[in-house]
Scaffold this motif. Sequence first.
Motif, PDB file in Angstrom:
ATOM      1  N   ALA A   2     100.517 -38.635  57.409  1.00  0.00           N
ATOM      2  CA  ALA A   2     100.764 -39.279  56.122  1.00  0.00           C
ATOM      3  C   ALA A   2     102.230 -39.670  56.063  1.00  0.00           C
ATOM      4  N   THR A   3     102.495 -40.865  55.513  1.00  0.00           N
ATOM      5  CA  THR A   3     103.858 -41.368  55.391  1.00  0.00           C
ATOM      6  C   THR A   3     104.133 -41.737  53.946  1.00  0.00           C
ATOM      7  N   LYS A   4     105.234 -41.246  53.422  1.00  0.00           N
ATOM      8  CA  LYS A   4     105.659 -41.593  52.067  1.00  0.00           C
ATOM      9  C   LYS A   4     107.104 -42.057  52.119  1.00  0.00           C
ATOM     10  N   THR A   5     107.355 -43.229  51.549  1.00  0.00           N
ATOM     11  CA  THR A   5     108.701 -43.784  51.549  1.00  0.00           C
ATOM     12  C   THR A   5     109.128 -44.114  50.123  1.00  0.00           C
ATOM     13  N   ASP A   6     110.322 -44.703  49.994  1.00  0.00           N
ATOM     14  CA  ASP A   6     110.820 -45.069  48.668  1.00  0.00           C
ATOM     15  C   ASP A   6     110.184 -46.354  48.145  1.00  0.00           C
ATOM     16  N   MET A   7     109.224 -46.922  48.867  1.00  0.00           N
ATOM     17  CA  MET A   7     108.501 -48.084  48.382  1.00  0.00           C
ATOM     18  C   MET A   7     107.549 -47.645  47.271  1.00  0.00           C
ATOM     19  N   SER A   8     107.545 -48.365  46.159  1.00  0.00           N
ATOM     20  CA  SER A   8     106.683 -47.993  45.035  1.00  0.00           C
ATOM     21  C   SER A   8     105.224 -48.268  45.366  1.00  0.00           C
ATOM     22  N   GLU A   9     104.326 -47.694  44.569  1.00  0.00           N
ATOM     23  CA  GLU A   9     102.899 -47.913  44.775  1.00  0.00           C
ATOM     24  C   GLU A   9     102.543 -49.390  44.607  1.00  0.00           C
ATOM     25  N   GLU A  10     103.185 -50.055  43.655  1.00  0.00           N
ATOM     26  CA  GLU A  10     102.912 -51.479  43.444  1.00  0.00           C
ATOM     27  C   GLU A  10     103.380 -52.301  44.639  1.00  0.00           C
ATOM     28  N   GLU A  11     104.550 -51.973  45.182  1.00  0.00           N
ATOM     29  CA  GLU A  11     105.045 -52.698  46.349  1.00  0.00           C
ATOM     30  C   GLU A  11     104.187 -52.425  47.578  1.00  0.00           C
ATOM     31  N   PHE A  12     103.752 -51.170  47.735  1.00  0.00           N
ATOM     32  CA  PHE A  12     102.932 -50.824  48.900  1.00  0.00           C
ATOM     33  C   PHE A  12     101.573 -51.506  48.815  1.00  0.00           C
ATOM     34  N   GLY A  13     100.981 -51.519  47.619  1.00  0.00           N
ATOM     35  CA  GLY A  13      99.661 -52.112  47.452  1.00  0.00           C
ATOM     36  C   GLY A  13      98.578 -51.071  47.529  1.00  0.00           C
ATOM     37  N   GLU A  14      97.340 -51.533  47.652  1.00  0.00           N
ATOM     38  CA  GLU A  14      96.184 -50.654  47.658  1.00  0.00           C
ATOM     39  C   GLU A  14      96.335 -49.565  48.720  1.00  0.00           C
ATOM     40  N   GLY A  15      96.125 -48.318  48.295  1.00  0.00           N
ATOM     41  CA  GLY A  15      96.303 -47.182  49.183  1.00  0.00           C
ATOM     42  C   GLY A  15      97.498 -46.326  48.828  1.00  0.00           C
ATOM     43  N   SER A  16      98.494 -46.899  48.140  1.00  0.00           N
ATOM     44  CA  SER A  16      99.678 -46.205  47.622  1.00  0.00           C
ATOM     45  C   SER A  16     100.641 -45.718  48.697  1.00  0.00           C
ATOM     46  N   PHE A  17     100.162 -45.155  49.780  1.00  0.00           N
ATOM     47  CA  PHE A  17     101.026 -44.751  50.879  1.00  0.00           C
ATOM     48  C   PHE A  17     100.196 -44.695  52.155  1.00  0.00           C
ATOM     49  N   ASP A  18     100.860 -44.665  53.292  1.00  0.00           N
ATOM     50  CA  ASP A  18     100.164 -44.767  54.571  1.00  0.00           C
ATOM     51  C   ASP A  18      99.645 -43.407  54.999  1.00  0.00           C
ATOM     52  N   LYS A  19      98.422 -43.389  55.537  1.00  0.00           N
ATOM     53  CA  LYS A  19      97.843 -42.169  56.092  1.00  0.00           C
ATOM     54  C   LYS A  19      96.699 -42.549  57.011  1.00  0.00           C
ATOM     55  N   GLY A  20      96.325 -41.636  57.880  1.00  0.00           N
ATOM     56  CA  GLY A  20      95.246 -41.952  58.801  1.00  0.00           C
ATOM     57  C   GLY A  20      94.964 -40.817  59.759  1.00  0.00           C
ATOM     58  N   ILE A  21      94.105 -41.110  60.735  1.00  0.00           N
ATOM     59  CA  ILE A  21      93.648 -40.140  61.722  1.00  0.00           C
ATOM     60  C   ILE A  21      93.849 -40.743  63.112  1.00  0.00           C
ATOM     61  N   ARG A  22      94.320 -39.928  64.035  1.00  0.00           N
ATOM     62  CA  ARG A  22      94.455 -40.355  65.425  1.00  0.00           C
ATOM     63  C   ARG A  22      93.458 -39.574  66.279  1.00  0.00           C
ATOM     64  N   LEU A  23      92.823 -40.270  67.194  1.00  0.00           N
ATOM     65  CA  LEU A  23      91.845 -39.661  68.093  1.00  0.00           C
ATOM     66  C   LEU A  23      92.106 -40.141  69.509  1.00  0.00           C
ATOM     67  N   SER A  24      92.143 -39.216  70.454  1.00  0.00           N
ATOM     68  CA  SER A  24      92.364 -39.559  71.855  1.00  0.00           C
ATOM     69  C   SER A  24      91.457 -38.690  72.716  1.00  0.00           C
ATOM     70  N   ILE A  25      90.659 -39.341  73.560  1.00  0.00           N
ATOM     71  CA  ILE A  25      89.685 -38.643  74.399  1.00  0.00           C
ATOM     72  C   ILE A  25      89.994 -38.956  75.858  1.00  0.00           C
ATOM     73  N   PRO A  26      90.179 -37.928  76.699  1.00  0.00           N
ATOM     74  CA  PRO A  26      90.401 -38.206  78.119  1.00  0.00           C
ATOM     75  C   PRO A  26      89.147 -38.785  78.749  1.00  0.00           C
ATOM     76  N   LEU A  27      89.325 -39.805  79.560  1.00  0.00           N
ATOM     77  CA  LEU A  27      88.182 -40.446  80.198  1.00  0.00           C
ATOM     78  C   LEU A  27      87.440 -39.467  81.107  1.00  0.00           C
ATOM     79  N   SER A  28      88.161 -38.507  81.661  1.00  0.00           N
ATOM     80  CA  SER A  28      87.527 -37.540  82.553  1.00  0.00           C
ATOM     81  C   SER A  28      86.512 -36.677  81.820  1.00  0.00           C
TER      82      SER A  28
END
Length: 710
Positions: free
Chosen positions: A631-657
């Motif tokens: 999750a990332t929160k900066t000094d950008m306001s919710e209106e400036e950021f837009g829908e979602g209010s702040f950045d967040k997400g999930i990372r997934l990495s699977i070894p091919l082996s």
Amino acid sequence: MRRRFRPLLLTSTALLTASVSALGVASPSQGQTLNSYGLPGAIDTPTAIAPPEGEIAATVSYSDYGRRVTLSFQPVPRLTGALRYSKIDGIDINRDALQDRSFDMQFQIFDEDEGWRPAVAVGLRDFMGTGVYSGEYLVATKTVTPRLRVTGGIGWGRLAGAWRQTDYRDEGGKPNVEDWFSGPAKPFASVEWQATDTLSVLAEYSHDDYEPEIGGGAEPPGGKFNLGVNYKIGDTYQIGAYTVGGDTFGIRGSVALNARNSPYPSGLEPAPAPVRPRPAPGADPEGWSGAWTADATARPVIQTALGKALRNEGQTLESMSLSANRAEVRISNNRYSQQAEAIGRTARLMTRALPPSVETFVITSVEHGVPTSSVVLRRSDVERLENTAAAHIGQRAQIVSADPRPGDLVMSDGLYPSFSWGIRPYVSVSLFDPDDPWRYEVGARASARYEIRPGLVLSGEVKQRAFGSIEQEAPGGLSVEEYQAQDADVTAFGVPRVRSDGRMYSGDDSPSIPRLTLAWFAKPTPTVYTRVTFGLLERAYGGVSAEALWKPVDSRLAIGAEVNHVRKREFHEAFEFRDYEVTTGHVSAYYDFGGGIWGQIDVGKYLAGDVGATVALNREFENGWRIGAFATKTDMSEEEFGEGSFDKGIRLSIPLSWATGTPSTQRIGGTIRSLSRDGGSRVRVDDRLYEVVRESHTGNLYDGWGKFWR
């Protein structure tokens, strides 16, 4: 859907199943059923069951009340999380349908015992979105007989029939803490009967009256009782059908993978060469005495032979030093996902190549031309412990910092400069977009790498699109031509469009160059690593990136700093740039909590000029699966950021082996975020130092040490 099934979900479920079935099989716990929200439950209500640790499941459900696609995950034994994309017709006056992203979290307080105690869990549903499904619950589940399981709980919000009216003009995406466990509370209950080994029958009592969906034109449920069936296909797939209130029908499909269960538990790699015990001193007195060191040809012959044997094992012998009692080899691992396996196979080959007087083995791992760690072994321990558990040799091994100075190391002949290249297909997928939840592109990618000298690498790639639904598209309702002609790429709030115009870089039918860089990696001290990367850093930005990392080999803590000066690239001209230019920088702290869990905090300035911090927590399993949330929160306001209010997400990495059983250092995966916005965005630079270094440092080496004798 009322009294009929629509083909859309069947098609979606088939696509979802096909996309993951090639990766292997999962092993859900016995009796676990996923509900229409993609979490353990009956139909709409939850249960207190926790999925197996490491499980990742994808669920698609469909009814007249909406369509839901959920990715759920179990990073640690008791904590379950979920990211959901939903489409509900008619309830958002600004759109034909509300296309909503939501997050769920459930924590199992107690697991079920053999006595009277049930499993008990507490959960938050849609706790960080627009709140259309917002609700909280406390739930208990008990297995009465091997085929009968009962659940009871108390719910708030939607689970109590108390929809929290949503203002869809709100940007959403932030925790609605003030609503948690507020308002009226009402009970819910469910029963699951395992009719056969594969078929279970479900019944539940639910107070969810679907008020927002009814407001959008759906029919109200005919009652508070819901009925359903769930059918398991092997240990991987589930399909189900259900009724809500007895007259609105729905269907659901789920597929699960488990990071702890590989389809090839033992791997398909060939067996390593056995350890060769040394002959008795009387059988080779010259070899034991060290007299062989007087022969100037001995080292080159040994280094050439060992280098050839390591090359057959997928390793590169970068350099070697050799004395009567000690040998150090520096290797680059090009084959094995666990560095411990590469080290173990190297140790075996050293027993076969080195004279018997050499007792001390030093195996130094090299990443991008830089030595990262050294494993010190006694040859007699390697000989004595070959047929014992890997933990025994682990207790005798020393892991120390690799000396950055070359000392008396001799480079192997013919390694530099080195050129390699390859062509392979690629598939790009875009998920959870509010306008189009599924976009894809298929094509071919040609990559090349030219290692000028150790640590100095020129690399790049060219992509050629073949087909797909990802097309060039301008933001703000403008045409592509109008947007491209603008002097400045900014939003209505004056925020630079550093990511929200990302589709302007898509849909190019001519060849594109996503990346072309010259990178220099170095290690000025035993605990400090540096990287400087110059060129076309990513598809949208070019410039220079510089990074330094302090990371002692046996330290849980690492500290890093990075500075980037970049300019925005033109949308389709490979070597031209737009006007936007920015300097960004971050200070980062990393901490390894053990057990494959590590955290990261980055503080600094982002691409759009906003200042703030990113917090990430990651879990890596013994077989190399990685899952993380940020999750990332900066000094950008919710209106400036837009829908979602702040950045967040999930990372997934699977070894091919893990999926193929054959050894490989390659990975598949990516980042899933609810929306791509301008706030909290960083430059995407390959080979950031912590990920490069941690593979061969103490924590990660010991986590994968079970592979040493493989």
